[in-house]
Scaffold this motif. Sequence first.
Motif, short mmCIF file in Angstrom:
data_model
loop_
_atom_site.label_atom_id
_atom_site.label_comp_id
_atom_site.label_asym_id
_atom_site.label_seq_id
_atom_site.Cartn_x
_atom_site.Cartn_y
_atom_site.Cartn_z
N GLU A 1 -5.98 5.60 -3.71
CA GLU A 1 -5.87 4.52 -3.47
C GLU A 1 -4.91 4.05 -5.10
OE1 GLU A 1 -9.39 2.39 -3.17
OE2 GLU A 1 -9.69 3.85 -1.04
N HIS B 1 8.17 5.47 6.63
CA HIS B 1 9.77 3.99 6.36
C HIS B 1 10.86 3.79 6.03
CE1 HIS B 1 9.83 0.24 3.93
NE2 HIS B 1 10.43 0.45 3.31
N ALA C 1 1.21 0.21 1.15
CA ALA C 1 0.00 -0.60 1.54
C ALA C 1 -0.42 -0.17 2.62
CB ALA C 1 0.37 -2.25 1.86
N GLU C 2 -1.49 1.21 3.40
CA GLU C 2 -1.35 1.75 4.30
C GLU C 2 -3.31 0.81 5.08
OE1 GLU C 2 -1.48 5.96 2.36
OE2 GLU C 2 -3.38 5.03 1.42
N ASP C 3 -2.57 1.66 6.19
CA ASP C 3 -3.59 1.17 7.77
C ASP C 3 -4.31 2.74 7.19
OD1 ASP C 3 -2.42 2.89 9.37
OD2 ASP C 3 -1.39 2.00 10.12
N SER C 4 -5.17 2.11 7.61
CA SER C 4 -6.35 3.74 8.45
C SER C 4 -5.88 4.84 9.27
CB SER C 4 -7.66 3.46 8.72
OG SER C 4 -7.40 2.52 10.71
N SER C 5 -5.03 4.92 9.60
CA SER C 5 -4.29 5.74 10.28
C SER C 5 -3.26 6.59 8.99
CB SER C 5 -3.66 5.54 11.78
OG SER C 5 -2.48 4.38 11.13
N ALA C 6 -2.90 6.25 8.34
CA ALA C 6 -1.64 6.20 7.39
C ALA C 6 -2.16 7.35 6.55
CB ALA C 6 -1.09 5.16 6.83
N LYS C 7 -3.47 7.11 6.23
CA LYS C 7 -4.80 7.96 5.23
C LYS C 7 -4.87 8.89 5.36
CE LYS C 7 -6.93 3.63 2.77
NZ LYS C 7 -7.94 2.73 2.54
#
Length: 172
Positions: A113, A139, A122-128
């Motif tokens: 983070e 991107h 900025a990331e969503d949960s799937s990107a992590k």
Amino acid sequence: MFKPNHQVSPQLCILCLCSLAQLTFALWLSNERSVALRETLEARGVLGQLKARIRAEVFSALDDESAPRPPLSHENLLINELIREYLEFNKYRYTASVLTAESGQPEVPLDREFVASELNVAEDSSAKAVPLLYGLLHHFLSSKGEHKGKLFLRGSATVSSQEPHGHRNAES
């Protein structure tokens, strides 16, 4: 610890020792009995790990810990962390250990983070689930058609051609 002759570059010593280790390993695996063993090790993915381990050990033995390392720039710290996360995700553990040893990167990985925040990502949960480097690449690859021109990169004021680790200014 092995100390190379100062008339010979450490890089040449590394190449010679890695070549010698690989040649010894190849000779060991060249007779008929060993062919089956080599094929089994290759099928299990162990042969590549053994070769990587030999290289990592040679680098470690040649690493002169008494020579002070130059401090890592903020940019190099982030770049190294992106690369380390990618290497560890892909199970290139020995390569990651060589990167950490040679670069002076802290042994404990930086918080993901924190790295994302420093990169303004900025990331969503799937990107992590995958390394940040994959997200950055995705991107730029997916935004090709959205921009008429190419992204213009400017050289960092903190990185010059005189810095260690072979940095080059992006504008040159």
